[in-house]
Design a protein around this motif. Structure first.
Motif: not given
Length: 268
Positions: A23-32, A45-57
């Motif tokens: 989130a700090r770097a402006g990356i919009e997706a993460i591979g978990v 875990g799902a809430k952490l990703v969702r609240d940060a505005g990310l998607r799980v690739s």
């Protein structure tokens, strides 16, 4: 195609730390990865990703179908599918497994993998999750992946509907293959994940940790990336690095370097 940080690139990070770094770097997706996900629980875990505005690739990983306890392996892979669905990703990356302990029966191991995928495919499809078979470089054939080429992975995937089974194209594992460009073109909409890192020399004693940041080695990312794009892939591009020095560095420094290297060497 846009940048995703595969969590393994900052291996010491918890899921919360990895999400915050993205989130700090402006990356919009993460591979978990499943292990740090288990540390916090799937729901949190799902809430952490969702609240940060990310998607799980993607979720890494299922597979290892050549394990001795088939029933336990089946149950674990079904849990992995459920976790992927809960995270909102449609991609579960499979490391299919190497030779069973003490075995030299490579054909038999590949048969076990085919059986395992067949057991899991419909369950995954019903959950809205696609299994991404990851062919691995031949140096890992004995212990991690008896599928060594993209063609082998595609031959196995072809037995199943495309929404159930696809392939993961990882530059580290496929760059050496003289047929890789034709295989990528053949893959088309079977490509479920695209992961990048570099092949470096000298190889460390533990070859699992031989992956470099893009630009550190010998892989032609532009050619491979263009082939993946031409095949129709429009998903995220995960930078996935296994290297002791990268893992030891501060998270934000690594993520900033990932963004720079992606723009310089990988981005379409």
């Amino acid at each position: 195609m846009s940048l995703s940080l595969n969590q393994k690139t900052i291996n010491r990070a918890s899921l919360a730390e990895a999400v915050d770094a993205c989130a700090r770097a402006g990356i919009e997706a993460i591979g978990v990865w499943r292990e740090p996900l288990a540390d916090v629980g799937v729901e949190r875990g799902a809430k952490l990703v969702r609240d940060a505005g990310l998607r799980v690739s993607s979720l890494c990983r299922g597979g290892f179908f050549t394990a001795a306890d088939r029933a336990a392996n089946r149950d674990d892979n079904r849990r992995a599918v459920d976790e992927a669905a809960a995270l909102g990703t449609d991609t579960l990356v499979l490391v299919v497994g190497g030779l069973p302990t003490g075995s030299r029966d490579l054909a038999g191991a590949r048969g076990r993998v085919a059986e395992g995928v067949a057991e899991l495919a419909m369950y995954a499809g019903d959950a809205g999750v696609r299994l991404a078979l990851e062919p691995m470089h031949p140096i890992y054939c004995a212990d991690r992946g008896v599928l060594s080429t993209l063609d082998q992975a595609l031959e196995l995937a072809a037995a199943f509907p495309v929404e159930q089974v696809g392939v993961a194209v990882d530059t580290f594992h496929v760059w050496w293959d003289p047929r890789v460009l034709a295989a990528i073109a053949r893959a088309g909409d079977r490509i479920a994940a695209y992961q990048v890192c570099d092949w470096i020399l000298p190889l460390p004693p533990d070859t699992l940790l031989a992956r470099g940041l893009p630009g550190d080695g010998y892989i032609d990312f532009r050619t491979l990336g263009a082939a993946v794009s031409d095949a129709g892939y429009r998903g995220d591009v995960e930078v996935e690095v296994f290297h002791a020095d990268v893992w030891a560095a501060p998270f934000d420094d690594v993520v900033a370097e990932v963004v720079r290297r992606y723009r310089e060497h990988v981005a379409p």
